[in-house]
Design a protein around this motif. Structure first.
Motif, PDB file in Angstrom:
ATOM      1  N   ALA A  17      48.303 -45.799 -63.598  1.00 15.00           N
ATOM      2  CA  ALA A  17      49.069 -45.576 -62.383  1.00 15.00           C
ATOM      3  C   ALA A  17      50.078 -44.439 -62.488  1.00 15.00           C
ATOM      4  O   ALA A  17      50.189 -43.614 -61.569  1.00 15.00           O
ATOM      5  CB  ALA A  17      49.784 -46.875 -61.979  1.00 15.00           C
ATOM      6  N   TRP A  72      48.443 -40.983 -62.512  1.00 13.74           N
ATOM      7  CA  TRP A  72      47.764 -40.763 -61.240  1.00 13.74           C
ATOM      8  C   TRP A  72      48.761 -40.407 -60.136  1.00 13.74           C
ATOM      9  O   TRP A  72      48.504 -39.518 -59.309  1.00 13.74           O
ATOM     10  CB  TRP A  72      46.961 -42.001 -60.846  1.00 13.74           C
ATOM     11  CG  TRP A  72      46.027 -41.701 -59.700  1.00 13.74           C
ATOM     12  CD1 TRP A  72      46.237 -41.880 -58.377  1.00 13.74           C
ATOM     13  CD2 TRP A  72      44.736 -41.120 -59.825  1.00 13.74           C
ATOM     14  NE1 TRP A  72      45.169 -41.457 -57.659  1.00 13.74           N
ATOM     15  CE2 TRP A  72      44.225 -40.983 -58.521  1.00 13.74           C
ATOM     16  CE3 TRP A  72      43.960 -40.703 -60.901  1.00 13.74           C
ATOM     17  CZ2 TRP A  72      42.960 -40.448 -58.265  1.00 13.74           C
ATOM     18  CZ3 TRP A  72      42.710 -40.169 -60.647  1.00 13.74           C
ATOM     19  CH2 TRP A  72      42.226 -40.048 -59.339  1.00 13.74           C
ATOM     20  N   LEU A  73      49.892 -41.083 -60.111  1.00 12.82           N
ATOM     21  CA  LEU A  73      50.909 -40.776 -59.107  1.00 12.82           C
ATOM     22  C   LEU A  73      51.380 -39.330 -59.234  1.00 12.82           C
ATOM     23  O   LEU A  73      51.616 -38.648 -58.226  1.00 12.82           O
ATOM     24  CB  LEU A  73      52.098 -41.731 -59.253  1.00 12.82           C
ATOM     25  CG  LEU A  73      51.873 -43.168 -58.769  1.00 12.82           C
ATOM     26  CD1 LEU A  73      53.044 -44.054 -59.175  1.00 12.82           C
ATOM     27  CD2 LEU A  73      51.685 -43.205 -57.249  1.00 12.82           C
ATOM     28  N   GLN A 121      48.430 -36.890 -58.274  1.00 11.96           N
ATOM     29  CA  GLN A 121      48.192 -36.971 -56.836  1.00 11.96           C
ATOM     30  C   GLN A 121      49.150 -36.078 -56.059  1.00 11.96           C
ATOM     31  O   GLN A 121      48.810 -35.535 -55.014  1.00 11.96           O
ATOM     32  CB  GLN A 121      48.341 -38.426 -56.371  1.00 11.96           C
ATOM     33  CG  GLN A 121      47.832 -38.712 -54.957  1.00 11.96           C
ATOM     34  CD  GLN A 121      47.924 -40.183 -54.632  1.00 11.96           C
ATOM     35  OE1 GLN A 121      48.932 -40.828 -54.917  1.00 11.96           O
ATOM     36  NE2 GLN A 121      46.863 -40.734 -54.063  1.00 11.96           N
ATOM     37  N   ARG A 122      50.356 -35.884 -56.613  1.00 11.50           N
ATOM     38  CA  ARG A 122      51.363 -35.089 -55.918  1.00 11.50           C
ATOM     39  C   ARG A 122      51.343 -33.619 -56.311  1.00 11.50           C
ATOM     40  O   ARG A 122      51.548 -32.749 -55.470  1.00 11.50           O
ATOM     41  CB  ARG A 122      52.760 -35.677 -56.197  1.00 11.50           C
ATOM     42  CG  ARG A 122      53.038 -36.905 -55.347  1.00 11.50           C
ATOM     43  CD  ARG A 122      54.078 -37.829 -55.969  1.00 11.50           C
ATOM     44  NE  ARG A 122      54.331 -38.963 -55.082  1.00 11.50           N
ATOM     45  CZ  ARG A 122      53.488 -39.969 -54.890  1.00 11.50           C
ATOM     46  NH1 ARG A 122      52.324 -39.994 -55.504  1.00 11.50           N
ATOM     47  NH2 ARG A 122      53.790 -40.950 -54.054  1.00 11.50           N
ATOM     48  N   VAL A 134      58.359 -42.469 -49.600  1.00 11.63           N
ATOM     49  CA  VAL A 134      57.442 -42.039 -50.652  1.00 11.63           C
ATOM     50  C   VAL A 134      57.895 -40.738 -51.297  1.00 11.63           C
ATOM     51  O   VAL A 134      57.672 -40.505 -52.492  1.00 11.63           O
ATOM     52  CB  VAL A 134      56.015 -41.885 -50.075  1.00 11.63           C
ATOM     53  CG1 VAL A 134      55.057 -41.355 -51.141  1.00 11.63           C
ATOM     54  CG2 VAL A 134      55.510 -43.202 -49.524  1.00 11.63           C
ATOM     55  N   LEU A 177      59.510 -40.619 -61.709  1.00 14.66           N
ATOM     56  CA  LEU A 177      58.450 -41.273 -62.469  1.00 14.66           C
ATOM     57  C   LEU A 177      58.673 -41.130 -63.970  1.00 14.66           C
ATOM     58  O   LEU A 177      58.414 -42.061 -64.743  1.00 14.66           O
ATOM     59  CB  LEU A 177      57.095 -40.687 -62.072  1.00 14.66           C
ATOM     60  CG  LEU A 177      56.620 -41.039 -60.661  1.00 14.66           C
ATOM     61  CD1 LEU A 177      55.377 -40.225 -60.296  1.00 14.66           C
ATOM     62  CD2 LEU A 177      56.325 -42.528 -60.531  1.00 14.66           C
ATOM     63  N   ILE A 225      44.327 -48.714 -57.386  1.00 13.44           N
ATOM     64  CA  ILE A 225      44.710 -47.389 -56.884  1.00 13.44           C
ATOM     65  C   ILE A 225      43.758 -46.952 -55.780  1.00 13.44           C
ATOM     66  O   ILE A 225      44.176 -46.392 -54.756  1.00 13.44           O
ATOM     67  CB  ILE A 225      44.713 -46.359 -58.033  1.00 13.44           C
ATOM     68  CG1 ILE A 225      45.882 -46.632 -58.986  1.00 13.44           C
ATOM     69  CG2 ILE A 225      44.818 -44.929 -57.491  1.00 13.44           C
ATOM     70  CD1 ILE A 225      45.842 -45.808 -60.251  1.00 13.44           C
ATOM     71  N   GLY A 230      48.581 -45.979 -55.549  1.00 11.79           N
ATOM     72  CA  GLY A 230      49.287 -46.040 -56.823  1.00 11.79           C
ATOM     73  C   GLY A 230      50.609 -46.772 -56.761  1.00 11.79           C
ATOM     74  O   GLY A 230      50.973 -47.500 -57.690  1.00 11.79           O
ATOM     75  N   ILE A 231      51.351 -46.616 -55.660  1.00  9.90           N
ATOM     76  CA  ILE A 231      52.672 -47.230 -55.561  1.00  9.90           C
ATOM     77  C   ILE A 231      52.577 -48.748 -55.505  1.00  9.90           C
ATOM     78  O   ILE A 231      53.256 -49.467 -56.255  1.00  9.90           O
ATOM     79  CB  ILE A 231      53.433 -46.673 -54.347  1.00  9.90           C
ATOM     80  CG1 ILE A 231      53.769 -45.197 -54.590  1.00  9.90           C
ATOM     81  CG2 ILE A 231      54.692 -47.482 -54.079  1.00  9.90           C
ATOM     82  CD1 ILE A 231      54.429 -44.512 -53.412  1.00  9.90           C
TER      83      ILE A 231
END
Length: 411
Positions: free
Chosen positions: A29, A32-33, A36-37, A98, A106, A165, A170-171
Protein backbone atom coordinates in the motif's frame (compact mmCIF):
# COMPACT_ATOMS: atom_id res chain seq x y z
CA UNK A 1 -7.06 -21.04 24.46
CA UNK A 2 -4.02 -20.09 26.51
CA UNK A 3 -4.72 -22.60 29.30
CA UNK A 4 -3.68 -25.75 27.40
CA UNK A 5 -0.14 -26.93 26.83
CA UNK A 6 -0.10 -25.61 23.27
CA UNK A 7 -2.24 -22.58 24.09
CA UNK A 8 0.56 -20.03 24.60
CA UNK A 9 2.34 -21.16 21.43
CA UNK A 10 -0.90 -20.91 19.41
CA UNK A 11 -1.54 -17.42 20.79
CA UNK A 12 1.93 -16.27 19.76
CA UNK A 13 1.51 -17.78 16.30
CA UNK A 14 -1.89 -16.13 15.78
CA UNK A 15 -0.57 -12.73 16.90
CA UNK A 16 2.39 -13.17 14.56
CA UNK A 17 0.02 -13.94 11.68
CA UNK A 18 -2.12 -10.86 12.30
CA UNK A 19 0.71 -8.38 12.84
CA UNK A 20 2.63 -9.80 9.88
CA UNK A 21 -0.44 -9.52 7.66
CA UNK A 22 -0.76 -5.87 8.62
CA UNK A 23 2.85 -5.26 7.67
CA UNK A 24 2.39 -7.27 4.47
CA UNK A 25 -0.47 -5.02 3.39
CA UNK A 26 1.66 -1.96 4.13
CA UNK A 27 4.47 -3.25 1.89
CA UNK A 28 2.08 -3.00 -1.06
CA UNK A 29 0.00 0.00 0.00
CA UNK A 30 2.66 2.58 0.89
CA UNK A 31 4.69 2.37 -2.35
CA UNK A 32 1.51 2.18 -4.38
CA UNK A 33 0.12 5.38 -2.87
CA UNK A 34 3.36 7.17 -3.78
CA UNK A 35 3.63 5.79 -7.31
CA UNK A 36 -0.03 6.53 -7.93
CA UNK A 37 0.62 10.21 -7.24
CA UNK A 38 4.08 10.82 -8.71
CA UNK A 39 5.07 7.76 -10.75
CA UNK A 40 8.64 8.21 -9.49
CA UNK A 41 10.74 5.29 -8.30
CA UNK A 42 12.87 7.82 -6.40
CA UNK A 43 9.84 8.99 -4.42
CA UNK A 44 8.89 5.37 -3.74
CA UNK A 45 12.43 4.68 -2.54
CA UNK A 46 12.20 7.68 -0.18
CA UNK A 47 9.09 6.23 1.45
CA UNK A 48 10.60 2.73 1.51
CA UNK A 49 13.78 4.14 3.05
CA UNK A 50 11.72 6.06 5.62
CA UNK A 51 10.24 2.72 6.60
CA UNK A 52 13.71 1.21 6.91
CA UNK A 53 16.02 3.77 8.53
CA UNK A 54 14.17 3.74 11.90
CA UNK A 55 14.57 -0.03 12.04
CA UNK A 56 18.29 0.27 12.75
CA UNK A 57 17.75 2.19 16.00
CA UNK A 58 14.27 0.88 16.77
CA UNK A 59 15.31 -2.76 16.74
CA UNK A 60 18.16 -2.05 19.16
CA UNK A 61 15.75 -0.24 21.48
CA UNK A 62 13.11 -2.92 20.99
CA UNK A 63 15.41 -5.64 22.29
CA UNK A 64 16.23 -3.61 25.38
CA UNK A 65 12.56 -2.70 25.89
CA UNK A 66 11.60 -6.38 25.80
CA UNK A 67 14.20 -7.28 28.43
CA UNK A 68 13.41 -4.28 30.65
CA UNK A 69 9.62 -3.88 30.31
CA UNK A 70 8.41 -7.42 29.63
CA UNK A 71 7.58 -9.33 26.46
CA UNK A 72 3.79 -9.37 26.62
CA UNK A 73 3.50 -5.67 27.46
CA UNK A 74 5.90 -4.60 24.70
CA UNK A 75 4.10 -6.71 22.09
CA UNK A 76 0.76 -5.05 22.84
CA UNK A 77 2.13 -1.50 23.00
CA UNK A 78 4.03 -1.98 19.74
CA UNK A 79 0.99 -3.24 17.85
CA UNK A 80 -1.18 -0.43 19.21
CA UNK A 81 1.26 2.23 18.00
CA UNK A 82 1.69 0.50 14.63
CA UNK A 83 -2.09 0.43 14.18
CA UNK A 84 -2.25 4.13 15.00
CA UNK A 85 0.40 5.00 12.41
CA UNK A 86 -1.38 3.27 9.52
CA UNK A 87 -4.89 4.36 10.56
CA UNK A 88 -3.68 7.96 10.34
CA UNK A 89 -3.62 7.69 6.52
CA UNK A 90 -7.39 7.30 6.03
CA UNK A 91 -8.12 9.62 8.98
CA UNK A 92 -6.14 12.42 7.31
CA UNK A 93 -7.88 11.74 4.01
CA UNK A 94 -11.29 12.02 5.68
CA UNK A 95 -10.49 15.17 7.65
CA UNK A 96 -8.09 17.13 5.43
CA UNK A 97 -8.69 15.59 2.02
CA UNK A 98 -6.77 13.20 -0.21
CA UNK A 99 -4.36 15.97 -1.23
CA UNK A 100 -2.97 15.91 2.33
CA UNK A 101 -1.59 12.41 1.69
CA UNK A 102 1.64 13.46 -0.03
CA UNK A 103 5.09 11.88 -0.18
CA UNK A 104 6.31 13.62 2.98
CA UNK A 105 3.28 12.50 5.00
CA UNK A 106 3.58 8.92 3.76
CA UNK A 107 7.30 8.90 4.53
CA UNK A 108 6.68 10.10 8.09
CA UNK A 109 3.92 7.55 8.72
CA UNK A 110 6.02 4.74 7.22
CA UNK A 111 8.85 5.77 9.54
CA UNK A 112 6.56 5.79 12.58
CA UNK A 113 5.15 2.37 11.74
CA UNK A 114 8.63 0.97 11.18
CA UNK A 115 9.81 2.36 14.50
CA UNK A 116 7.16 0.43 16.44
CA UNK A 117 7.08 -2.87 14.52
CA UNK A 118 10.41 -4.40 15.67
CA UNK A 119 9.42 -4.33 19.33
CA UNK A 120 6.39 -6.51 18.71
CA UNK A 121 8.31 -8.96 16.54
CA UNK A 122 11.16 -9.19 19.04
CA UNK A 123 8.78 -9.70 21.95
CA UNK A 124 6.95 -12.57 20.26
CA UNK A 125 10.14 -14.25 19.07
CA UNK A 126 11.75 -14.17 22.52
CA UNK A 127 8.72 -15.95 24.02
CA UNK A 128 9.14 -18.99 21.75
CA UNK A 129 11.52 -21.09 23.90
CA UNK A 130 9.17 -21.13 26.91
CA UNK A 131 6.11 -21.66 24.70
CA UNK A 132 7.84 -24.54 22.88
CA UNK A 133 8.77 -26.16 26.20
CA UNK A 134 5.18 -25.85 27.43
CA UNK A 135 3.88 -27.42 24.20
CA UNK A 136 6.46 -30.23 24.27
CA UNK A 137 7.99 -29.12 20.95
CA UNK A 138 11.67 -28.96 20.06
CA UNK A 139 13.03 -25.47 19.50
CA UNK A 140 13.77 -26.28 15.84
CA UNK A 141 10.13 -27.35 15.38
CA UNK A 142 8.76 -24.23 17.07
CA UNK A 143 11.01 -21.90 15.06
CA UNK A 144 10.09 -23.70 11.86
CA UNK A 145 6.36 -23.27 12.44
CA UNK A 146 6.81 -19.70 13.71
CA UNK A 147 8.64 -18.65 10.55
CA UNK A 148 6.12 -20.52 8.40
CA UNK A 149 3.32 -18.54 10.01
CA UNK A 150 5.32 -15.33 9.55
CA UNK A 151 5.68 -16.14 5.85
CA UNK A 152 1.99 -17.03 5.67
CA UNK A 153 1.22 -13.55 6.95
CA UNK A 154 3.14 -12.13 4.00
CA UNK A 155 1.08 -14.31 1.67
CA UNK A 156 -2.15 -13.03 3.18
CA UNK A 157 -0.98 -9.42 3.55
CA UNK A 158 0.34 -8.52 0.07
CA UNK A 159 -2.30 -10.65 -1.64
CA UNK A 160 -5.13 -9.00 0.27
CA UNK A 161 -3.38 -5.64 -0.11
CA UNK A 162 -3.20 -5.91 -3.91
CA UNK A 163 -6.83 -6.95 -4.15
CA UNK A 164 -8.01 -4.25 -1.74
CA UNK A 165 -6.09 -1.55 -3.61
CA UNK A 166 -7.77 -2.67 -6.83
CA UNK A 167 -11.25 -2.56 -5.23
CA UNK A 168 -11.19 -0.06 -2.33
CA UNK A 169 -8.14 2.05 -3.15
CA UNK A 170 -4.84 2.45 -1.32
CA UNK A 171 -6.11 4.79 1.39
CA UNK A 172 -9.03 2.64 2.57
CA UNK A 173 -6.76 -0.42 2.52
CA UNK A 174 -5.01 1.02 5.57
CA UNK A 175 -8.13 0.35 7.69
CA UNK A 176 -7.55 -3.38 7.18
CA UNK A 177 -3.94 -2.97 8.28
CA UNK A 178 -5.01 -1.31 11.53
CA UNK A 179 -7.60 -4.04 12.18
CA UNK A 180 -4.97 -6.76 11.78
CA UNK A 181 -2.77 -5.13 14.42
CA UNK A 182 -5.84 -4.89 16.68
CA UNK A 183 -6.44 -8.64 16.48
CA UNK A 184 -2.80 -9.25 17.45
CA UNK A 185 -3.27 -7.09 20.55
CA UNK A 186 -6.39 -9.00 21.59
CA UNK A 187 -4.62 -12.34 21.21
CA UNK A 188 -1.55 -11.38 23.28
CA UNK A 189 -3.81 -9.96 25.99
CA UNK A 190 -4.98 -13.54 26.70
CA UNK A 191 -1.44 -14.95 26.98
CA UNK A 192 -0.24 -16.59 30.21
CA UNK A 193 3.36 -17.78 29.94
CA UNK A 194 6.46 -17.99 32.09
CA UNK A 195 8.89 -15.17 31.29
CA UNK A 196 6.30 -13.11 29.40
CA UNK A 197 5.45 -10.78 32.26
CA UNK A 198 7.57 -8.40 34.31
CA UNK A 199 11.29 -9.23 34.03
CA UNK A 200 13.72 -9.79 36.88
CA UNK A 201 15.36 -6.37 37.07
CA UNK A 202 18.14 -7.68 39.33
CA UNK A 203 19.67 -9.54 36.35
CA UNK A 204 19.79 -6.38 34.20
CA UNK A 205 22.21 -3.44 34.07
CA UNK A 206 20.97 -0.24 35.72
CA UNK A 207 20.69 1.78 32.50
CA UNK A 208 19.06 0.82 29.20
CA UNK A 209 22.04 2.05 27.18
CA UNK A 210 24.37 -0.07 29.30
CA UNK A 211 22.07 -2.99 28.55
CA UNK A 212 22.22 -2.32 24.80
CA UNK A 213 26.02 -2.19 24.94
CA UNK A 214 25.98 -5.53 26.77
CA UNK A 215 23.93 -7.03 23.93
CA UNK A 216 26.24 -5.56 21.28
CA UNK A 217 29.29 -6.91 23.06
CA UNK A 218 27.78 -10.38 23.34
CA UNK A 219 26.99 -10.53 19.61
CA UNK A 220 30.43 -9.23 18.61
CA UNK A 221 32.26 -11.68 20.89
CA UNK A 222 30.29 -14.67 19.63
CA UNK A 223 31.85 -15.30 16.25
CA UNK A 224 28.97 -17.26 14.71
CA UNK A 225 26.56 -14.44 15.57
CA UNK A 226 29.01 -11.88 14.23
CA UNK A 227 29.35 -13.76 10.92
CA UNK A 228 25.59 -14.22 10.58
CA UNK A 229 25.02 -10.51 11.23
CA UNK A 230 27.50 -9.46 8.53
CA UNK A 231 26.08 -11.84 5.91
CA UNK A 232 22.52 -10.80 6.75
CA UNK A 233 23.47 -7.11 6.60
CA UNK A 234 24.85 -7.50 3.07
CA UNK A 235 22.02 -9.72 1.82
CA UNK A 236 19.34 -7.38 3.18
CA UNK A 237 20.93 -4.34 1.57
CA UNK A 238 21.01 -6.05 -1.82
CA UNK A 239 17.60 -7.74 -1.66
CA UNK A 240 15.39 -5.12 -0.01
CA UNK A 241 15.36 -2.65 -2.96
CA UNK A 242 14.10 -5.40 -5.25
CA UNK A 243 11.02 -6.04 -3.12
CA UNK A 244 10.39 -2.49 -1.87
CA UNK A 245 11.16 -0.37 -4.98
CA UNK A 246 11.94 -2.29 -8.16
CA UNK A 247 8.98 -4.66 -8.23
CA UNK A 248 6.51 -1.89 -7.25
CA UNK A 249 8.00 0.37 -9.95
CA UNK A 250 7.82 -2.36 -12.59
CA UNK A 251 4.18 -3.21 -11.93
CA UNK A 252 3.08 0.38 -11.30
CA UNK A 253 4.42 1.34 -14.74
CA UNK A 254 2.27 -1.46 -16.16
CA UNK A 255 -0.72 -0.59 -13.91
CA UNK A 256 -0.86 -4.12 -12.50
CA UNK A 257 -1.27 -3.91 -8.71
CA UNK A 258 -2.63 -7.45 -8.47
CA UNK A 259 0.50 -8.80 -10.21
CA UNK A 260 2.66 -7.08 -7.60
CA UNK A 261 0.66 -8.87 -4.94
CA UNK A 262 1.17 -12.18 -6.75
CA UNK A 263 4.95 -11.71 -6.85
CA UNK A 264 5.12 -10.92 -3.14
CA UNK A 265 2.81 -13.83 -2.46
CA UNK A 266 5.10 -16.16 -4.46
CA UNK A 267 8.03 -15.09 -2.30
CA UNK A 268 6.02 -15.82 0.82
CA UNK A 269 4.54 -19.11 -0.43
CA UNK A 270 8.06 -20.32 -1.11
CA UNK A 271 9.16 -19.04 2.29
CA UNK A 272 6.24 -20.78 3.96
CA UNK A 273 7.10 -24.14 2.39
CA UNK A 274 10.82 -23.67 3.09
CA UNK A 275 10.24 -22.78 6.73
CA UNK A 276 7.84 -25.69 7.24
CA UNK A 277 10.30 -28.08 5.63
CA UNK A 278 13.08 -27.03 7.99
CA UNK A 279 11.73 -29.06 10.92
CA UNK A 280 12.31 -32.22 8.85
CA UNK A 281 15.35 -30.84 7.01
CA UNK A 282 17.19 -30.12 10.27
CA UNK A 283 17.36 -33.87 10.99
CA UNK A 284 19.59 -34.66 8.01
CA UNK A 285 20.96 -31.33 6.63
CA UNK A 286 23.70 -29.16 8.05
CA UNK A 287 22.67 -25.62 8.92
CA UNK A 288 25.72 -24.25 7.10
CA UNK A 289 24.79 -26.11 3.89
CA UNK A 290 21.23 -24.77 4.03
CA UNK A 291 22.47 -21.21 4.49
CA UNK A 292 25.07 -21.31 1.69
CA UNK A 293 22.50 -22.79 -0.69
CA UNK A 294 20.13 -19.93 0.09
CA UNK A 295 22.62 -17.12 -0.51
CA UNK A 296 23.97 -18.60 -3.77
CA UNK A 297 20.49 -19.38 -5.12
CA UNK A 298 19.31 -15.86 -4.34
CA UNK A 299 22.16 -14.42 -6.41
CA UNK A 300 21.39 -16.66 -9.40
CA UNK A 301 17.63 -16.00 -9.25
CA UNK A 302 18.09 -12.23 -8.95
CA UNK A 303 20.39 -12.30 -12.00
CA UNK A 304 17.71 -14.00 -14.10
CA UNK A 305 15.02 -11.61 -12.83
CA UNK A 306 17.26 -8.72 -13.91
CA UNK A 307 16.37 -9.54 -17.51
CA UNK A 308 12.66 -8.97 -16.68
CA UNK A 309 11.35 -12.28 -18.05
CA UNK A 310 7.61 -13.05 -18.41
CA UNK A 311 5.52 -12.98 -15.23
CA UNK A 312 5.22 -16.79 -14.85
CA UNK A 313 9.02 -17.14 -14.76
CA UNK A 314 9.31 -14.26 -12.28
CA UNK A 315 6.75 -15.99 -10.06
CA UNK A 316 8.67 -19.30 -10.20
CA UNK A 317 11.97 -17.60 -9.38
CA UNK A 318 10.39 -15.71 -6.48
CA UNK A 319 8.93 -18.96 -5.13
CA UNK A 320 12.40 -20.57 -5.35
CA UNK A 321 13.96 -17.59 -3.54
CA UNK A 322 11.37 -17.88 -0.81
CA UNK A 323 11.84 -21.65 -0.48
CA UNK A 324 15.62 -21.62 -0.09
CA UNK A 325 15.45 -18.66 2.29
CA UNK A 326 12.56 -20.11 4.33
CA UNK A 327 14.86 -22.11 6.66
CA UNK A 328 17.26 -19.20 7.25
CA UNK A 329 15.16 -17.37 9.84
CA UNK A 330 14.58 -20.55 11.91
CA UNK A 331 18.36 -21.14 11.86
CA UNK A 332 19.04 -17.56 13.00
CA UNK A 333 16.40 -17.86 15.70
CA UNK A 334 17.84 -21.14 16.97
CA UNK A 335 21.37 -19.76 17.17
CA UNK A 336 20.24 -16.62 19.02
CA UNK A 337 17.99 -18.52 21.42
CA UNK A 338 20.63 -21.13 22.29
CA UNK A 339 23.57 -18.74 22.67
CA UNK A 340 21.97 -15.88 24.60
CA UNK A 341 21.06 -16.25 28.30
CA UNK A 342 17.39 -15.70 29.13
CA UNK A 343 17.84 -12.19 30.54
CA UNK A 344 19.82 -11.11 27.45
CA UNK A 345 17.67 -12.74 24.78
CA UNK A 346 15.70 -9.66 23.76
CA UNK A 347 18.81 -7.53 23.30
CA UNK A 348 20.62 -10.18 21.25
CA UNK A 349 17.59 -10.50 18.94
CA UNK A 350 17.42 -6.71 18.77
CA UNK A 351 21.11 -6.31 17.91
CA UNK A 352 20.95 -8.96 15.20
CA UNK A 353 17.83 -7.41 13.72
CA UNK A 354 19.24 -3.88 13.73
CA UNK A 355 22.43 -5.00 11.99
CA UNK A 356 20.35 -6.73 9.32
CA UNK A 357 18.56 -3.44 8.63
CA UNK A 358 21.70 -1.30 8.62
CA UNK A 359 22.43 -1.71 4.89
CA UNK A 360 18.80 -1.34 3.82
CA UNK A 361 18.68 2.46 3.57
CA UNK A 362 21.86 2.59 1.47
CA UNK A 363 20.51 0.04 -0.99
CA UNK A 364 17.19 1.86 -1.24
CA UNK A 365 18.66 5.33 -1.72
CA UNK A 366 20.88 4.00 -4.53
CA UNK A 367 18.26 1.81 -6.20
CA UNK A 368 15.59 4.49 -6.67
CA UNK A 369 17.66 7.05 -8.65
CA UNK A 370 19.43 4.25 -10.56
CA UNK A 371 16.08 2.79 -11.65
CA UNK A 372 14.90 6.21 -12.86
CA UNK A 373 18.09 6.89 -14.84
CA UNK A 374 19.55 3.55 -15.94
CA UNK A 375 16.36 1.48 -15.98
CA UNK A 376 15.09 -1.52 -14.06
CA UNK A 377 17.23 -4.07 -15.91
CA UNK A 378 20.51 -2.35 -14.99
CA UNK A 379 19.38 -1.81 -11.39
CA UNK A 380 18.36 -5.43 -10.90
CA UNK A 381 21.73 -6.50 -12.29
CA UNK A 382 23.62 -4.07 -10.03
CA UNK A 383 22.05 -5.83 -7.03
CA UNK A 384 22.26 -9.41 -8.31
CA UNK A 385 25.99 -9.60 -9.11
CA UNK A 386 27.16 -8.56 -5.62
CA UNK A 387 24.72 -11.11 -4.20
CA UNK A 388 26.48 -13.82 -6.19
CA UNK A 389 29.81 -12.60 -4.82
CA UNK A 390 28.42 -12.67 -1.26
CA UNK A 391 27.52 -16.33 -1.70
CA UNK A 392 31.04 -17.19 -2.80
CA UNK A 393 32.57 -15.31 0.14
CA UNK A 394 30.23 -17.04 2.61
CA UNK A 395 31.56 -20.43 1.51
CA UNK A 396 34.97 -19.49 2.91
CA UNK A 397 33.82 -18.03 6.25
CA UNK A 398 35.10 -20.41 8.98
CA UNK A 399 32.73 -18.98 11.60
CA UNK A 400 29.72 -20.42 9.75
CA UNK A 401 30.99 -23.92 10.58
CA UNK A 402 29.90 -23.17 14.16
CA UNK A 403 26.28 -23.38 12.97
CA UNK A 404 26.55 -27.16 13.18
CA UNK A 405 28.22 -27.37 16.58
CA UNK A 406 26.38 -28.03 19.79
CA UNK A 407 26.93 -24.50 21.07
CA UNK A 408 28.35 -21.25 19.81
CA UNK A 409 32.10 -20.88 20.02
CA UNK A 410 33.31 -17.57 21.41
CA UNK A 411 36.67 -15.98 20.79
Amino acid sequence: MSNGKRGPLLVILFATLMAGAGNGISIVAFPWLVLQRTGSAFDASIVAMAGTIPLLVATLLAGAAVDYLGRKRVSMISDALSALSVATVPVLALTLGVEAINVAVLACLAALGAFFDPAGMTARETMLPEAATRAGWTLDHANSVYEAVFNLSYIVGPGVGGLLIATLGGINTMWVTAAAFGLSIIAIATLRLEGAGKPDRAALPQGMWAGIVEGLRFVWNTRVLRALAIVDLAATGLYMPMESVLFPKYFADRNEPAHLGWVLMALSVGGLLGALSYAAMSKFSRRRTVMLTAVLTLGVAMTIIAFLPPLPLILVLCAVIGFVYGPIAPIYNYVMQTTAPQHLRGRVVGVMGSLAYAAGPLGLVLAGPLADTAGLHATFLALALPMLLLGVIAVFLPALRDLDRGSAVEI
